[in-house]
Design an enzyme around this catalytic site. Sequence first.
Site, PDB file in Angstrom:
ATOM      1  N   ASN A 275     -10.990  21.296 -18.209  1.00  0.00           N
ATOM      2  CA  ASN A 275      -9.632  21.795 -18.026  1.00  0.00           C
ATOM      3  C   ASN A 275      -8.940  22.206 -19.318  1.00  0.00           C
ATOM      4  OD1 ASN A 275      -9.842  18.821 -18.295  1.00  0.00           O
ATOM      5  ND2 ASN A 275      -7.626  18.909 -18.465  1.00  0.00           N
TER       6      ASN A 275
ATOM      7  N   GLN B  63     -10.854  21.686 -11.679  1.00  0.00           N
ATOM      8  CA  GLN B  63     -10.564  22.939 -12.375  1.00  0.00           C
ATOM      9  C   GLN B  63     -11.496  24.068 -11.937  1.00  0.00           C
ATOM     10  OE1 GLN B  63      -7.684  24.536 -14.146  1.00  0.00           O
ATOM     11  NE2 GLN B  63      -7.799  22.349 -14.613  1.00  0.00           N
TER      12      GLN B  63
ATOM     13  N   CYS C  40      -1.523  16.395 -18.175  1.00  0.00           N
ATOM     14  CA  CYS C  40      -1.338  14.966 -17.918  1.00  0.00           C
ATOM     15  C   CYS C  40      -1.085  14.186 -19.200  1.00  0.00           C
ATOM     16  CB  CYS C  40      -2.569  14.409 -17.205  1.00  0.00           C
ATOM     17  SG  CYS C  40      -2.889  15.225 -15.624  1.00  0.00           S
TER      18      CYS C  40
ATOM     19  N   GLY D   4      -6.544  15.212  -6.935  1.00  0.00           N
ATOM     20  CA  GLY D   4      -7.705  14.989  -7.778  1.00  0.00           C
ATOM     21  C   GLY D   4      -7.790  13.592  -8.350  1.00  0.00           C
ATOM     22  N   THR D   5      -6.668  13.027  -8.744  1.00  0.00           N
ATOM     23  CA  THR D   5      -6.688  11.695  -9.355  1.00  0.00           C
ATOM     24  C   THR D   5      -7.192  10.649  -8.380  1.00  0.00           C
ATOM     25  OG1 THR D   5      -4.925  12.215 -10.933  1.00  0.00           O
ATOM     26  CG2 THR D   5      -5.263   9.891 -10.396  1.00  0.00           C
TER      27      THR D   5
ATOM     28  N   THR E 158      -1.415   8.071   7.075  1.00  0.00           N
ATOM     29  CA  THR E 158      -1.218   9.206   7.977  1.00  0.00           C
ATOM     30  C   THR E 158      -1.495  10.528   7.263  1.00  0.00           C
ATOM     31  OG1 THR E 158       0.482   7.978   9.188  1.00  0.00           O
ATOM     32  CG2 THR E 158       0.458  10.375   9.460  1.00  0.00           C
TER      33      THR E 158
ATOM     34  N   SER F 225      -8.335  19.451  -6.007  1.00  0.00           N
ATOM     35  CA  SER F 225      -6.889  19.340  -5.822  1.00  0.00           C
ATOM     36  C   SER F 225      -6.336  20.704  -5.446  1.00  0.00           C
ATOM     37  CB  SER F 225      -6.221  18.827  -7.101  1.00  0.00           C
ATOM     38  OG  SER F 225      -4.865  18.521  -6.876  1.00  0.00           O
TER      39      SER F 225
ATOM     40  N   HIS G 106      -3.349  22.080  -5.671  1.00  0.00           N
ATOM     41  CA  HIS G 106      -2.332  22.778  -6.470  1.00  0.00           C
ATOM     42  C   HIS G 106      -2.931  23.590  -7.615  1.00  0.00           C
ATOM     43  CE1 HIS G 106      -1.804  20.263 -10.218  1.00  0.00           C
ATOM     44  NE2 HIS G 106      -2.504  19.422  -9.493  1.00  0.00           N
TER      45      HIS G 106
END
Length: 382
Positions: free
Chosen positions: A151, A179, A327, A71-72, A237, A199, A201
């Site tokens: 979030n 989120q 974060c 996400g970042t 890659t 993201s 995760h």
Amino acid sequence: MAYIYLDNAATTPMATSVVDVMHDQMANNFGNASATNYFGRQARKVLDESRHTIAQSINAKDSEIVFTSGGTESDNTAVVETALSRQKLGKHIITTAIEHEAILKPMAYLESLGFEITYLKPNERGEVTAQQVKEALRDDTILVSIMYGNNEVGSMNPIKEIGEVVKDSNAFFHTDAVQAFGMEDIDVKAEHIDMLSTSAHKINGPKFIGFLYINDKIHIPSFIKGGDQETKRRAGTENVPAIAGFAQAVKLIIPEVKRERQARYFGFKQKIQEVLTQEKIEFGVNGPNDSKALNHVMNLYLPGIDRGVLLTRLDLEGFAISGGSACTAGSLEPSHVLIAMFGEDSPKIQDSVRISFGKDNTEEDVVKLAKKIAEIVRDLTN
């Protein structure tokens, strides 16, 4: 001690089938997807199939999905590269005061370069309106970046209505959906979204993989400089095992599953409030306290209870929750989201914690948490 994990807005445990898919890819498919030999072609096949699965989940074309490290990176790419590549058309950007740091810090960087940023203030539910965006739009506005869902408090913004406002302007419309992806049914075409960040995760997939949706009609330079991977839009890659794991995580969140989970999580929020009320504990809920929210996020206000002490006590008792965004919560700094919603002098800034539910949580888990919170609050106030 049996630990209960209720910090799913920070990250989620990988689903068993995701682990299995990634293990198979790491063990049996090590080729470089850019290579033209047999091993490269096998990797490319997995990459293409995964891209198709993920694109379908938001009604995008396969060609509009750019894999990133998460996400970042997706947020930084959308904000910084849009600004730098379009600055001849204008240097005004619109966002909100409750965005994730992955948006706010790039915005601060752009301000240092002479860009003008308008930060929309949310209401006490943590929402902004399409009317606010309309009033802030100017001829020199080149980007509007509004998060899909927050979030820290679970509030949701009217993305489709905002998209309607922005689509006829000079600006690109980006949304941080990190989120919300996996919780809400997202349609980038119907909602007039030009760019969208996610993201893996957050949806029981692997860390360090995400995607940036970029509408085929717009073009921004690659943020990561190097090779020509991802059709020259993201050098490096491709992480095929993680991408395959991401696609598997997406397969697990069909619309019926999302609706069931949202209903179950809303029930968890109600159960916590029910138990605290029964235990005669004073509390409040920051942000939406109805079903029109990201129901896996609950921001709980406990007047007079220092969140640092509460978090430590809960951790020692086997409960994992947080003080806000993962974060920034490590330092327990005041929440910029709560400050934007209630003002910097509000006691809610220091006396609130975030509980966030996941697919493996049960009603028994949340009842145990609520009763333990009540026990600790009584201990701290007596």
